[in-house]
Design a protein around this motif. Sequence first.
Motif, PDB file in Angstrom:
ATOM      1  N   PHE A 159       9.146  -0.830   3.315  1.00 16.70           N
ATOM      2  CA  PHE A 159       7.723  -1.100   3.140  1.00 16.70           C
ATOM      3  C   PHE A 159       7.236  -1.978   4.278  1.00 16.70           C
ATOM      4  CE2 PHE A 159      10.145  -4.309   0.925  1.00 16.70           C
ATOM      5  CZ  PHE A 159       9.507  -5.504   1.223  1.00 16.70           C
ATOM      6  N   PHE A 179       8.571   3.736   1.245  1.00 20.84           N
ATOM      7  CA  PHE A 179       9.362   4.923   1.574  1.00 20.84           C
ATOM      8  C   PHE A 179      10.810   4.630   1.207  1.00 20.84           C
ATOM      9  CE2 PHE A 179       8.779   2.220   5.198  1.00 20.84           C
ATOM     10  CZ  PHE A 179      10.015   2.139   5.808  1.00 20.84           C
ATOM     11  N   GLY A 213       2.094   3.991   8.027  1.00 19.07           N
ATOM     12  CA  GLY A 213       2.928   4.989   7.373  1.00 19.07           C
ATOM     13  C   GLY A 213       4.304   5.021   8.009  1.00 19.07           C
ATOM     14  N   ASN A 250       0.807  -1.209   0.000  1.00 23.09           N
ATOM     15  CA  ASN A 250       0.000   0.000   0.000  1.00 23.09           C
ATOM     16  C   ASN A 250       0.843   1.264   0.000  1.00 23.09           C
ATOM     17  OD1 ASN A 250      -2.426  -1.386   0.005  1.00 23.09           O
ATOM     18  ND2 ASN A 250      -2.416  -1.590   2.227  1.00 23.09           N
ATOM     19  N   TRP A 251       2.017   1.214   0.577  1.00 20.98           N
ATOM     20  CA  TRP A 251       2.881   2.390   0.634  1.00 20.98           C
ATOM     21  C   TRP A 251       4.327   1.948   0.777  1.00 20.98           C
ATOM     22  CZ3 TRP A 251       5.362   2.105   5.221  1.00 20.98           C
ATOM     23  CH2 TRP A 251       4.703   1.471   6.272  1.00 20.98           C
TER      24      TRP A 251
END
Length: 87
Positions: A33, A23, A60, A20-21
């Motif tokens: 992740f 960095f 996050g 999903n996200w």
Amino acid sequence: VRPLDRLDATAIYTGAVPLNWIFVSPDGQWIGFAEARVLKRVAITGGPAATIAVTGLAIGATWAPDDTIIFATSDPATGLRRVASGR
């Protein structure tokens, strides 16, 4: 990831579930992740993913300049947490 002179991309990491996200480390050499409640990292050039920490449901994260990763979980009681990147 793909070389600038090619149109086809190569997967850096293929996991069991969609991510999903993600960095990126400050030097651009690592991608972080979360997968299945585990925070992981993989080299930008590909290869096996390494486990950084078991986090619960991380929602996050960011890679700080001091080589730590700051992340939030779905539990409001935990606030922000920090772990070493392990590289």
